[in-house]
Design a protein around this motif. Structure first.
Motif, PDB file in Angstrom:
ATOM      1  N   ALA A  25       0.823  -1.207   0.000  1.00 26.01           N
ATOM      2  CA  ALA A  25       0.000   0.000   0.000  1.00 26.01           C
ATOM      3  C   ALA A  25       0.862   1.265   0.000  1.00 26.01           C
ATOM      4  CB  ALA A  25      -0.940  -0.003   1.203  1.00 26.01           C
ATOM      5  N   PHE A  26       2.007   1.228   0.684  1.00 29.53           N
ATOM      6  CA  PHE A  26       2.883   2.406   0.704  1.00 29.53           C
ATOM      7  C   PHE A  26       3.345   2.752  -0.708  1.00 29.53           C
ATOM      8  CE2 PHE A  26       4.378   0.432   4.906  1.00 29.53           C
ATOM      9  CZ  PHE A  26       3.280   0.962   5.560  1.00 29.53           C
ATOM     10  N   LEU A  27       3.650   1.716  -1.478  1.00 31.79           N
ATOM     11  CA  LEU A  27       4.130   1.929  -2.841  1.00 31.79           C
ATOM     12  C   LEU A  27       3.073   2.605  -3.701  1.00 31.79           C
ATOM     13  CD1 LEU A  27       5.902  -1.496  -3.491  1.00 31.79           C
ATOM     14  CD2 LEU A  27       6.962   0.679  -2.842  1.00 31.79           C
ATOM     15  N   ALA A  28       1.817   2.304  -3.400  1.00 34.03           N
ATOM     16  CA  ALA A  28       0.725   2.832  -4.224  1.00 34.03           C
ATOM     17  C   ALA A  28       0.191   4.173  -3.726  1.00 34.03           C
ATOM     18  CB  ALA A  28      -0.409   1.821  -4.268  1.00 34.03           C
ATOM     19  N   MET A  29       0.829   4.695  -2.682  1.00 27.65           N
ATOM     20  CA  MET A  29       0.349   5.951  -2.093  1.00 27.65           C
ATOM     21  C   MET A  29       0.481   7.135  -3.059  1.00 27.65           C
ATOM     22  SD  MET A  29      -0.238   6.805   1.469  1.00 27.65           S
ATOM     23  CE  MET A  29      -1.081   5.338   1.165  1.00 27.65           C
ATOM     24  N   PRO A  30      -0.552   7.956  -3.209  1.00 22.85           N
ATOM     25  CA  PRO A  30      -0.463   9.088  -4.136  1.00 22.85           C
ATOM     26  C   PRO A  30       0.449  10.221  -3.642  1.00 22.85           C
ATOM     27  CG  PRO A  30      -2.605   9.040  -3.059  1.00 22.85           C
ATOM     28  CD  PRO A  30      -1.887   7.820  -2.616  1.00 22.85           C
ATOM     29  N   GLU A  31       0.668  11.173  -4.513  1.00 23.14           N
ATOM     30  CA  GLU A  31       1.520  12.322  -4.171  1.00 23.14           C
ATOM     31  C   GLU A  31       0.762  13.317  -3.294  1.00 23.14           C
ATOM     32  OE1 GLU A  31       4.716  12.601  -4.744  1.00 23.14           O
ATOM     33  OE2 GLU A  31       4.598  10.617  -5.686  1.00 23.14           O
ATOM     34  N   ARG A  32       1.499  14.255  -2.766  1.00 21.78           N
ATOM     35  CA  ARG A  32       0.944  15.237  -1.839  1.00 21.78           C
ATOM     36  C   ARG A  32      -0.209  16.062  -2.441  1.00 21.78           C
ATOM     37  NH1 ARG A  32       2.828  17.479   3.179  1.00 21.78           N
ATOM     38  NH2 ARG A  32       4.544  16.007   3.315  1.00 21.78           N
ATOM     39  N   SER A  33      -0.067  16.420  -3.710  1.00 19.05           N
ATOM     40  CA  SER A  33      -1.108  17.254  -4.329  1.00 19.05           C
ATOM     41  C   SER A  33      -2.475  16.561  -4.277  1.00 19.05           C
ATOM     42  CB  SER A  33      -0.734  17.558  -5.773  1.00 19.05           C
ATOM     43  OG  SER A  33      -0.542  16.346  -6.469  1.00 19.05           O
ATOM     44  N   TYR A  34      -2.433  15.245  -4.345  1.00 19.47           N
ATOM     45  CA  TYR A  34      -3.677  14.479  -4.282  1.00 19.47           C
ATOM     46  C   TYR A  34      -4.338  14.622  -2.901  1.00 19.47           C
ATOM     47  CZ  TYR A  34      -6.902  10.596  -4.868  1.00 19.47           C
ATOM     48  OH  TYR A  34      -8.037   9.838  -4.958  1.00 19.47           O
ATOM     49  N   PHE A  35      -3.521  14.635  -1.859  1.00 20.12           N
ATOM     50  CA  PHE A  35      -4.052  14.817  -0.509  1.00 20.12           C
ATOM     51  C   PHE A  35      -4.651  16.216  -0.338  1.00 20.12           C
ATOM     52  CE2 PHE A  35      -1.290  11.215   0.122  1.00 20.12           C
ATOM     53  CZ  PHE A  35      -1.976  10.439   1.047  1.00 20.12           C
ATOM     54  N   TYR A  36      -4.019  17.201  -0.965  1.00 15.98           N
ATOM     55  CA  TYR A  36      -4.572  18.550  -0.903  1.00 15.98           C
ATOM     56  C   TYR A  36      -5.996  18.562  -1.445  1.00 15.98           C
ATOM     57  CZ  TYR A  36       0.176  20.422  -0.131  1.00 15.98           C
ATOM     58  OH  TYR A  36       1.416  20.714   0.368  1.00 15.98           O
ATOM     59  N   LYS A  37      -6.162  17.892  -2.575  1.00 10.29           N
ATOM     60  CA  LYS A  37      -7.503  17.846  -3.182  1.00 10.29           C
ATOM     61  C   LYS A  37      -8.495  17.174  -2.238  1.00 10.29           C
ATOM     62  CE  LYS A  37      -6.728  16.832  -7.808  1.00 10.29           C
ATOM     63  NZ  LYS A  37      -6.976  15.784  -8.748  1.00 10.29           N
ATOM     64  N   LEU A  38      -8.048  16.083  -1.630  1.00 10.60           N
ATOM     65  CA  LEU A  38      -8.929  15.336  -0.723  1.00 10.60           C
ATOM     66  C   LEU A  38      -9.424  16.188   0.442  1.00 10.60           C
ATOM     67  CD1 LEU A  38      -7.677  11.696  -0.025  1.00 10.60           C
ATOM     68  CD2 LEU A  38      -9.897  12.437  -0.877  1.00 10.60           C
ATOM     69  N   VAL A  39      -8.552  17.040   0.961  1.00  6.70           N
ATOM     70  CA  VAL A  39      -8.974  17.872   2.092  1.00  6.70           C
ATOM     71  C   VAL A  39      -9.322  19.295   1.655  1.00  6.70           C
ATOM     72  CG1 VAL A  39      -7.684  16.469   3.746  1.00  6.70           C
ATOM     73  CG2 VAL A  39      -6.607  18.494   2.789  1.00  6.70           C
ATOM     74  N   CYS A  40      -9.449  19.501   0.320  1.00  6.40           N
ATOM     75  CA  CYS A  40      -9.916  20.778  -0.245  1.00  6.40           C
ATOM     76  C   CYS A  40      -9.020  21.956   0.079  1.00  6.40           C
ATOM     77  CB  CYS A  40     -11.289  21.143   0.269  1.00  6.40           C
ATOM     78  SG  CYS A  40     -12.567  20.126  -0.283  1.00  6.40           S
TER      79      CYS A  40
END
Ligand code: 1PW
Length: 247
Positions: free
Chosen positions: A194-209
């Motif tokens: 799962a760690f290998l498949a973790m998205p980049e930081r920008s994706y997390f930004y989108k998730l938390v708006c």
């Protein structure tokens, strides 16, 4: 916090559930606690199919506790119905029905009421693995510490010029210092995938708006604080009852 369009996970809901969970001075309500997990599971599911599969294991834990609560509620209803019939037969007011109501009702309302009820009814096995609410809560509790650590790391801002670390590295490190010790070799291998498949930081930004790390810090730190409060209460409740190592 605003609602983020076009996605299932909503950080505003997560925060609302977490903030609704603390009860009185030292207890945690199970409904909002499990609702917080529903939202956290949506967060994990949004991170990709492999993390999604792993979150199913967490989801199954929330289902176990909800099923126990539902069964208890049905039992309670049956008891009340039975009492009603006895009441009619006896046609007397002088009995201890109300006392029975109190002992029966709502064992699965809060973490402490669940611990008390399960202990009183001999439902917690300290030697072998069962599906008690207490041992199941402990699994969620341990996983919550990992999430708290991960979100805390993700929310750290850095000085100008310094580089932000990759979410997959943060995830790996926080997993290794928290949850990994409780997992079998196979579970750890699954987590590594799962760690290998973790998205980049920008994706997390989108998730938390949010758009920037500074904004992410504000939002994530609010969530981390709310998790911390709930986590600490559960830690104390479980520890007071010697339940931190339940098999
Ligand atoms: C996003 C990257 C994922 C890393 C963190 C891992 C999330 C936690 C779920 C891991 C699931 C792995 C497989 C199963 C583990 C179970 O053995 C374990 N369950 C949990 C929720 O930790 C313990 O439950 P059990 O076997 O004692 O019923």
């Amino acid at each position: 916090l605003s609602v983020c369009p076009d996605q299932s996970f909503q950080i505003a809901y997560l925060l609302a559930h977490l903030q609704a969970a603390p009860l009185a001075a030292n207890d945690v309500l199970l409904k909002p606690y499990l609702a917080s997990w529903d939202e956290l599971i949506k967060f994990l599911e949004a991170l990709g199919p492999i993390v999604g599969i792993i979150s199913q294991e967490i989801e199954s834990k929330t289902t176990i506790i909800r099923d126990l609560a539902q069964k208890a509620e049905e039992e309670e209803k049956k008891m009340i119905e039975r009492k009603e019939t006895t009441k009619q037969l006896a046609q007397s007011k002088s009995s201890n029905y109300s006392k029975m109501d109190q002992t029966l009702s709502s064992g699965y309302t809060s973490v402490r009421s669940m611990i008390k009820m399960e202990l009183e009814n001999g439902l917690v096995d300290f030697q072998t693995q069962t599906n008690s609410g207490c041992r199941t809560l402990l699994r969620l509790h341990r996983a919550l510490l990992w999430l708290q650590n991960f979100l805390h790391e993700l929310g750290k801002d850095v000085a100008k010029g310094e580089r932000l670390r990759r979410p997959s590295d943060l995830c790996k490190e926080t997993y290794q210092r928290t949850l990994a010790r409780h997992h079998s070799w196979w579970a750890r291998k699954a987590a590594e995938l799962a760690f290998l498949a973790m998205p980049e930081r920008s994706y997390f930004y989108k998730l938390v708006c949010v758009k920037t790390q500074a904004e992410a810090s504000v939002v994530l730190n609010r969530v981390v604080k709310a998790i911390e409060k709930v986590y600490k209460r559960n830690e104390v409740a479980l520890q007071e009852h010697d339940m931190l190592d339940l098999p």
